[in-house]
Scaffold this active site. Sequence first.
Site, mmCIF file in Angstrom:
data_model
loop_
_atom_site.group_PDB
_atom_site.id
_atom_site.type_symbol
_atom_site.label_atom_id
_atom_site.label_comp_id
_atom_site.label_asym_id
_atom_site.label_seq_id
_atom_site.Cartn_x
_atom_site.Cartn_y
_atom_site.Cartn_z
ATOM 1 N N GLU A 58 -12.274 -9.304 -4.787
ATOM 2 C CA GLU A 58 -10.524 -9.461 -4.550
ATOM 3 C C GLU A 58 -10.193 -10.931 -4.858
ATOM 4 O OE1 GLU A 58 -8.823 -5.556 -2.997
ATOM 5 O OE2 GLU A 58 -10.959 -6.199 -1.856
ATOM 6 N N CYS A 117 -10.576 -0.806 -10.191
ATOM 7 C CA CYS A 117 -9.898 0.366 -9.526
ATOM 8 C C CYS A 117 -8.703 0.095 -9.431
ATOM 9 C CB CYS A 117 -10.703 0.629 -8.248
ATOM 10 S SG CYS A 117 -11.096 -0.800 -6.799
ATOM 11 N N ARG A 134 1.595 -10.083 -2.676
ATOM 12 C CA ARG A 134 1.900 -8.446 -3.124
ATOM 13 C C ARG A 134 2.841 -7.892 -2.688
ATOM 14 N NH1 ARG A 134 -3.993 -5.088 -2.255
ATOM 15 N NH2 ARG A 134 -2.915 -3.855 -2.615
ATOM 16 N N ARG A 177 -14.882 2.891 0.486
ATOM 17 C CA ARG A 177 -14.428 1.836 0.323
ATOM 18 C C ARG A 177 -14.811 1.276 1.777
ATOM 19 N NH1 ARG A 177 -9.988 -1.434 -0.792
ATOM 20 N NH2 ARG A 177 -8.881 0.119 0.183
ATOM 21 N N ASN A 233 -5.408 -5.264 -7.581
ATOM 22 C CA ASN A 233 -4.518 -5.910 -7.242
ATOM 23 C C ASN A 233 -4.683 -7.221 -6.189
ATOM 24 O OD1 ASN A 233 -3.835 -3.213 -8.185
ATOM 25 N ND2 ASN A 233 -4.229 -2.079 -6.123
ATOM 26 N N ASP A 234 -5.415 -7.058 -5.269
ATOM 27 C CA ASP A 234 -5.729 -8.650 -5.158
ATOM 28 C C ASP A 234 -6.550 -9.796 -5.765
ATOM 29 O OD1 ASP A 234 -4.854 -7.807 -1.893
ATOM 30 O OD2 ASP A 234 -6.597 -6.569 -1.988
ATOM 31 N N ARG A 281 -10.118 5.403 -0.374
ATOM 32 C CA ARG A 281 -9.428 3.721 0.721
ATOM 33 C C ARG A 281 -9.337 4.817 2.315
ATOM 34 N NH1 ARG A 281 -5.307 3.127 -3.366
ATOM 35 N NH2 ARG A 281 -5.119 0.976 -3.930
ATOM 36 N N HIS A 321 0.905 -1.177 0.243
ATOM 37 C CA HIS A 321 -0.542 -0.058 0.226
ATOM 38 C C HIS A 321 0.817 1.223 0.210
ATOM 39 C CE1 HIS A 321 -2.905 -3.011 0.601
ATOM 40 N NE2 HIS A 321 -4.475 -1.915 -0.562
#
Length: 762
Positions: free
Chosen positions: A607, A678, A641, A509, A630-631, A473, A366
């Site tokens: 995800e 996203c 990641r 979120r 991403n996830d 986020r 992140h």
Amino acid sequence: MLKILRKIVQEVSTAADLDAVLTIIVSRVQRAMATHVCSVFLFDAVTQRYVLRATQGLNPQAVGQVSLAENEGVVGLVAKRAEPINLQDASSHPAFYFLDTTGEEQFHSFLGVPIIHQRRVLGVLVVQQQEKRRFDESEEAFLVTLSAQLAGIIAHAHATGSVQTQLDANQRPVQQDLRYEGVAAAPGVAIGRVVVMSLPADLDTVPDKEVKDLAAELESFAKALEAVREEVRQVADNLASRLSKDEQALFDVYLRMLDDQALAQEVIARIHAGNWAQGSLREVIDEHVRAFTAMEDPYLSERATDIRDLGSRILSHLQEAGPAQITDFPDHAILLADELTPAMLGLAPENKLAGLVSVSGSGNSHAAILARSMGIPTVMGVVDLPYRRLNGREVVVDGYNGRLYVNPSDELLQAYGRILNDEKAMATELQALHDLPAITTDGYRLPLWVNTGLAADVARSLERGAEGIGLYRTEIPFMIRESFPSEQEQLESYRKQLEAFAPLPVTMRTLDIGGDKALPYFPIDEENPSLGWRGIRITLDHPEIFMVQVRAMLRASVGLNNLRIMLPMVTSVHEVEEAKRQIDRACAELREEGYDVHAPPVGVMIEVPAAVYQARRFARMVDFISVGSNDLTQYLLAVDRNNPRVAGLYAPYHPAVLKALDFIAHEAHKERKHVSICGEIAADPGGALLLMAMGYDVLSVNANNLPRVKCAIRGVSLEEARHLLLKVRMMHDAEEIHQTLRQALRAFGLNQLTRPAIPERE
Ligand code: PEP
Ligand code: MG
């Protein structure tokens, strides 16, 4: 054997420098295996030869003097083949090459194993014996195991040594352009001076720094020492009645250690020698810990923990008294940390920050995502970087290739300076697109939204022409605090996002903590955090946290009504049902309390693989779907990641990932639901074209990349993008797909959106 192995590794890992590392290895291995000789040959990049760097048993005068090329001798053969060679009589092997002056002629049996770190052969570890015999399997296994464990430590000590020796007697650089490899985390180039940021009360991450004010430094150390003495005395007094004699004795040991003139005097001597109090303390504590750890007596070796604990306590007091790190920032600062956290980014003065470097973490951690959104060139996972020695050094951060150059030469600075100029020209060119829509040459319009988290993201996003927020986020502001924010505090920060964008939509979120997003006041310690308590799993277990957040969101949207709520890390239908029930309840409660609340659209993030296969079912239950690629990439490919070791396997263009993305868009559309994405793949111009062709209704990207994505979309027709997708669908290899996208961008005349040419040097 395991015990001996562990002990050697432990001793080696606390050695002061490369010479000490190698000396320990050869002496301990020779003793443990009862051989006549143990030697280490290390590869020298300048001469391209394997140099004898340490030996126990051969002529010590030969150390540093004899060497072998890769095609010379059995040692060269071990390196070339990258596998062990076990010989009864080395001299009768065809590759044998006699090393004069070493005295090796008396030794016949030979076992050499390569020392390999990150697929690179660093050197060869050799044992030899006088009699002719093959080493047995258990001996070979021991040496191979040891070598594999030591490789990382040798690589790190090697890198540290290079930095240390790079100033000559006149403090002039000897070795320039020292290159360290990491993971490209945020594109761009930065040239500046390093500021090492340590974690609070973490002795390991304290950098070395030059003393500026000797008297002040000595005084703060004396005060910190006294404060810890007092602390220990008080704790001992308070607990006196509840502790056994043995336990009380422990506090006496502590106090004796603190009163022990040796420890304090050593720190003071180092401060006089020029290192600041925190750095001097770290050095002294490290040395004592090393000495204690090496002791055979279990009681004494346990004392290493006490020394460490005392060191951390003194450090806390030094850090409390010392200047806040932030005031130390020069212009063009390159922030370097052992573990770069989103909280550090939130604390650093953005106008002074030129680049970021982290020893741990990877391109999709992140901190890296935030860095991209801030447009700060970043390299993560520079695992061999001796970061504690770099404070104040000039460096070049190459965020395109994931490289860091320490002590750059004029030539290198000029080459990177040219790239910086090109980047500026490009930014001006992209700025001109601000008021223009993302529309293809054949008239297809694709809304571009933005991902936000840091307070500054809102202004940055509006500046870049975002048409909505596709992902706020919310956990980021939670991370830079010391306790959970209240409903009112949350309301105020959410209102700012909603107001700034109204009437454009803002997708908030719900709290997505866990994984690499830790809250200092809500620690989660897990073996496998990515598969653990994360996102919706936590908030459903803590309805009080969830309800406060949802209420704050709903209240913030009163009168604006541009809120959308999105649920992260959803795996099962019942999680969505439960979360929706709570959102409905929050709406009802607030209406009862007199607020004019409108029920917001609610969506889920896809995800995890389980959600992919239920995308259509989820689509029926909610108002929109958003893909967290991403996830999803991490879970589909089973690649953490955050782990730099497997960063090369984290492939957003893996055919399996693209297939899943394609599938989700189709499934959502079958239910006539809006589907957006996203994850970071949408912020890559090539990825954006593929997603548009797949039918994604909205791309939500980081503010910094938004103009580049817009430029890509405006440079092609939908027809061309679909054609590209068809071509890519036939491919089996992520790298091939990546290259195809780059070529396609060039063919569309969008060369400027591909990476610039970077100077190549060893
Ligand atoms: C994602 O996983 O793609 C995503 C957008 O969420 P985050 O990166 O915050 O986990
Ligand atoms: Mg995610």
